[in-house]
Design a protein around this motif. Structure first.
Motif, PDB file in Angstrom:
ATOM      1  N   CYS A 244      18.798  84.817  36.937  1.00 37.63           N
ATOM      2  CA  CYS A 244      18.718  86.245  36.616  1.00 37.63           C
ATOM      3  C   CYS A 244      19.561  86.490  35.370  1.00 37.63           C
ATOM      4  O   CYS A 244      20.646  85.922  35.220  1.00 37.63           O
ATOM      5  CB  CYS A 244      19.254  87.055  37.792  1.00 37.63           C
ATOM      6  SG  CYS A 244      19.417  88.813  37.433  1.00 37.63           S
ATOM      7  N   CYS A 266      14.358  89.443  41.150  1.00 39.16           N
ATOM      8  CA  CYS A 266      15.652  88.869  41.482  1.00 39.16           C
ATOM      9  C   CYS A 266      16.033  89.414  42.853  1.00 39.16           C
ATOM     10  O   CYS A 266      16.220  90.622  43.008  1.00 39.16           O
ATOM     11  CB  CYS A 266      16.713  89.264  40.457  1.00 39.16           C
ATOM     12  SG  CYS A 266      18.364  88.804  41.051  1.00 39.16           S
ATOM     13  N   CYS A 269      19.373  91.517  42.683  1.00 37.02           N
ATOM     14  CA  CYS A 269      19.409  92.806  41.970  1.00 37.02           C
ATOM     15  C   CYS A 269      18.443  93.835  42.551  1.00 37.02           C
ATOM     16  O   CYS A 269      18.679  95.027  42.450  1.00 37.02           O
ATOM     17  CB  CYS A 269      19.033  92.618  40.507  1.00 37.02           C
ATOM     18  SG  CYS A 269      20.236  91.692  39.552  1.00 37.02           S
TER      19      CYS A 269
HETATM   20 ZN   LIG Z   1      19.931  89.496  39.537  1.00 37.66          ZN
END
Ligand SMILES: [Zn+2]
Length: 272
Positions: A244, A266, A269
């Motif tokens: 990421c 991701c 996230c």
């Molecule tokens: Zn991430």
């Protein structure tokens, strides 16, 4: 598949190169694409002496205007325009050629033939779809009960061409990453703050992509044959197994399949 930035790029390039020119002739090199060509009507719109006024984008379609009428052009999965220098068919998959009186010409090329050219009629119903370049329009749409109560994923919503014109797989996934929302998240679970974040990110990413000439994945090339460079800025799309890019995040980009199409995210996230 060409998305909004790629379509906008063709509109800009066709306007820059051909707007205002007088038409000589249009030629069709087959009977149909997704639909049969309305050859008689299209030949009248692109007849000798008519002016090519220019074109603009309507969602993911282009509207080509001449002094005698307008035509909706969808690029389908693989449509593009190329300048040509001869009345002989030279490009592979060249299905339409438009010649101008000054000797210039361009071709419509479409290997998979999912595109179409259709006469735009004055009484065609106007469908009000949200323009994803306008933050306010997106926010207004997202905050309606109709959207926030939907039982589909937020990615499916972004790609619903009946609601929003021009966002496809690439820009939906990139915008969701920037807004920190999982593509799997159901619309009914997206918070107001997240909707607002998403409506901020979408126009930014699309404008940046237009500026960089779009994303050249698969076959996309601009009118002058150059590749776009936005794919170099993709943060999730196509990055399976890579780190990421968010500072401090230890996540690795995952590929999942949603409704038969790839999604990337991701898992650290982007929360569901
Ligand atoms: Zn991430």
């Amino acid at each position: 598949m060409p998305e909004l930035p790629e379509v906008q790029n063709f509109a800009n390039a066709l306007n820059k190169n051909y707007a205002g020119l007088k038409i000589k002739e249009i030629k069709f090199h087959r009977e149909n694409l997704r639909y049969p060509f309305e050859k008689k009507e299209l030949s009248e719109i692109f007849a000798l002496g008519n002016k090519f006024v220019g074109c603009y984008r309507e969602g993911k379609q282009l509207v080509l205007e001449t002094s005698q009428g307008s035509v909706n052009v969808s690029l389908g999965m693989s449509g593009s325009f190329k300048p040509i220098h001869s009345s002989k068919v030279k490009e592979k998959h060249q299905h339409v050629s438009l010649f101008f009186e000054n000797g210039e010409a361009f071709a419509y090329v479409d290997p998979r033939r999912f595109g179409f050219w259709k006469v735009k009629k004055a009484n065609d119903p106007v469908t009000l779809i949200c323009d994803p370049l306008i933050q306010k329009d997106l926010e207004d749409l997202f905050l309606t009960e109709q959207v926030s109560s939907k039982n589909c994923s937020v990615k499916d919503l972004l790609m619903d061409q009946k609601l929003i014109g021009g966002i496809g797989n690439i820009y939906a996934l990139e915008a969701l990453y920037l807004a920190k929302i999982s593509p799997l998240k159901l619309c009914s679970n997206v918070t107001i703050k997240e909707w607002k974040q998403l409506s901020n990110e979408i126009p930014k990413i699309l404008l940046k992509a237009i500026e960089l000439g779009g994303s050249s994945v698969a076959t996309y090339l601009s009118l002058n044959g150059t590749k776009g460079s936005f794919q170099d800025l993709h943060q999730v799309y196509g990055r399976t197994g890579e780190n990421c890019l968010k500072k401090g995040c230890k996540g690795v980009i995952q590929r999942i399949v949603q409704k038969g199409r790839s999604s990337w995210l991701c898992p650290f996230c982007q929360k569901e």
